[in-house]
Design a protein around this motif. Structure first.
Motif, PDB file in Angstrom:
ATOM      1  N   ASP A 160     -28.244  11.488 -63.126  1.00 16.89           N
ATOM      2  CA  ASP A 160     -29.409  12.011 -62.990  1.00 16.89           C
ATOM      3  C   ASP A 160     -30.513  12.410 -64.023  1.00 16.89           C
ATOM      4  O   ASP A 160     -31.583  11.880 -64.445  1.00 16.89           O
ATOM      5  CB  ASP A 160     -29.325  13.338 -62.125  1.00 16.89           C
ATOM      6  N   SER A 187     -36.158   6.403 -61.417  1.00 17.36           N
ATOM      7  CA  SER A 187     -35.618   7.174 -60.233  1.00 17.36           C
ATOM      8  C   SER A 187     -33.858   6.597 -60.430  1.00 17.36           C
ATOM      9  O   SER A 187     -33.536   5.965 -61.112  1.00 17.36           O
ATOM     10  CB  SER A 187     -36.073   6.487 -59.023  1.00 17.36           C
ATOM     11  N   LYS A 188     -33.153   7.619 -59.703  1.00 15.61           N
ATOM     12  CA  LYS A 188     -31.998   7.809 -59.798  1.00 15.61           C
ATOM     13  C   LYS A 188     -31.402   6.617 -59.081  1.00 15.61           C
ATOM     14  O   LYS A 188     -30.392   5.603 -59.505  1.00 15.61           O
ATOM     15  CB  LYS A 188     -31.176   8.643 -59.101  1.00 15.61           C
ATOM     16  N   GLN A 189     -32.135   5.938 -58.174  1.00 12.81           N
ATOM     17  CA  GLN A 189     -31.960   4.711 -57.608  1.00 12.81           C
ATOM     18  C   GLN A 189     -32.012   3.568 -58.427  1.00 12.81           C
ATOM     19  O   GLN A 189     -31.277   2.444 -58.494  1.00 12.81           O
ATOM     20  CB  GLN A 189     -32.832   4.487 -56.034  1.00 12.81           C
ATOM     21  N   THR A 190     -33.157   3.486 -59.180  1.00 13.56           N
ATOM     22  CA  THR A 190     -33.137   2.569 -60.399  1.00 13.56           C
ATOM     23  C   THR A 190     -32.033   2.401 -61.152  1.00 13.56           C
ATOM     24  O   THR A 190     -31.448   1.101 -61.685  1.00 13.56           O
ATOM     25  CB  THR A 190     -34.628   2.982 -61.135  1.00 13.56           C
ATOM     26  N   TYR A 241     -28.908   3.349 -60.646  1.00 11.80           N
ATOM     27  CA  TYR A 241     -27.621   2.793 -59.811  1.00 11.80           C
ATOM     28  C   TYR A 241     -28.013   1.058 -59.478  1.00 11.80           C
ATOM     29  O   TYR A 241     -26.985   0.369 -59.444  1.00 11.80           O
ATOM     30  CB  TYR A 241     -27.138   3.376 -58.516  1.00 11.80           C
ATOM     31  N   SER A 242     -29.094   0.903 -59.590  1.00 15.82           N
ATOM     32  CA  SER A 242     -29.344  -0.691 -59.124  1.00 15.82           C
ATOM     33  C   SER A 242     -29.189  -1.414 -60.218  1.00 15.82           C
ATOM     34  O   SER A 242     -28.612  -2.682 -59.878  1.00 15.82           O
ATOM     35  CB  SER A 242     -30.805  -0.803 -58.608  1.00 15.82           C
TER      36      SER A 242
END
Length: 216
Positions: free
Chosen positions: A45, A54-57, A59-60
């Motif tokens: 985070d 973003s956190k999603q970015t 992890y991607s």
């Protein structure tokens, strides 16, 4: 940079995709946070927030914090050209080993490398897994590069390395020099900076002379 993320623009310059730009941002932020807060105290985070993504970015691009840490270390090897393409021409060991000495010698005393190293040492008792990640991504990777190269040099019969791995270890440790020792202890280094390049060149020359076929 991978092919799917880069292309040449009309001027012949490399164009970096938005995805690759974000990946680079994440890596730079991760290195900064790992250096200042340590691996255990840095979250995905916080990296996302620091990088402005973003956190999603995050992890991607990186499946876990371990993956991110390893990629951050590897990225610094890439910056200093310590990759699989760094040591190739086994017919020209004088030039290749000298270039390696300069690139490796610069990386190991860089501020970021020293900070990460000190952090790993300081947390070795409580978080030994971090030291292992660092060793595998950095030192072990470089030693394998040099070992494999020296093995190929043997085939040309101008130099002989009986144990390429041990020879790789000796070369890397010699390249540390007094400069790295003083940096680890927080001592003054100004006098060594002046002679650093000559030290690296002399070390590379001495290393090869010691392994030249027919020389005792």
């Amino acid at each position: 940079m991978t092919k799917q993320h880069t292309a040449l623009n009309s001027s012949g310059q490399i164009h970096i995709s938005r995805s690759e730009q974000k990946r680079a941002q994440v890596l730079e932020s991760a290195i900064d946070l790992f250096c200042h807060h340590g691996f255990p105290n840095t979250s995905m985070d916080e990296v996302a927030k620091h990088a402005g993504v973003s956190k999603q970015t995050v992890y991607s691009h990186f499946g876990s914090k371990d993956d991110l840490f390893v990629s951050a270390i590897e990225s610094k090897c890439v910056v200093h050209q310590l990759t699989d393409d760094a040591l190739i021409d086994a017919s020209q060991p004088q030039q290749v080993i000298l270039l390696f000495a300069q690139q490796f010698g610069e990386m190991i005393v860089s501020k970021e490398a020293m900070t990460v190293f000190k952090t790993c040492v300081a947390q070795a008792d409580t978080h030994p897994e971090v030291s292992r990640l660092f060793y595998n991504a950095g030192p072990k990777h470089v030693l394998e590069l040099v070992r494999n190269y020296l093995t190929k040099v043997n085939e040309h019969n101008e130099y002989f390395f009986e144990n390429p791995h041990e020879s790789a270890v000796r070369l890397c440790l010699m390249l540390f020099g007094e400069l790295k020792l003083r940096l680890e202890l927080g001592l003054e280094i100004e006098d060594l900076i002046v002679t650093r390049q000559q030290y690296l060149q002399d070390t590379a020359d001495m290393f090869l002379r010691a392994h030249k076929v027919g020389v005792k």
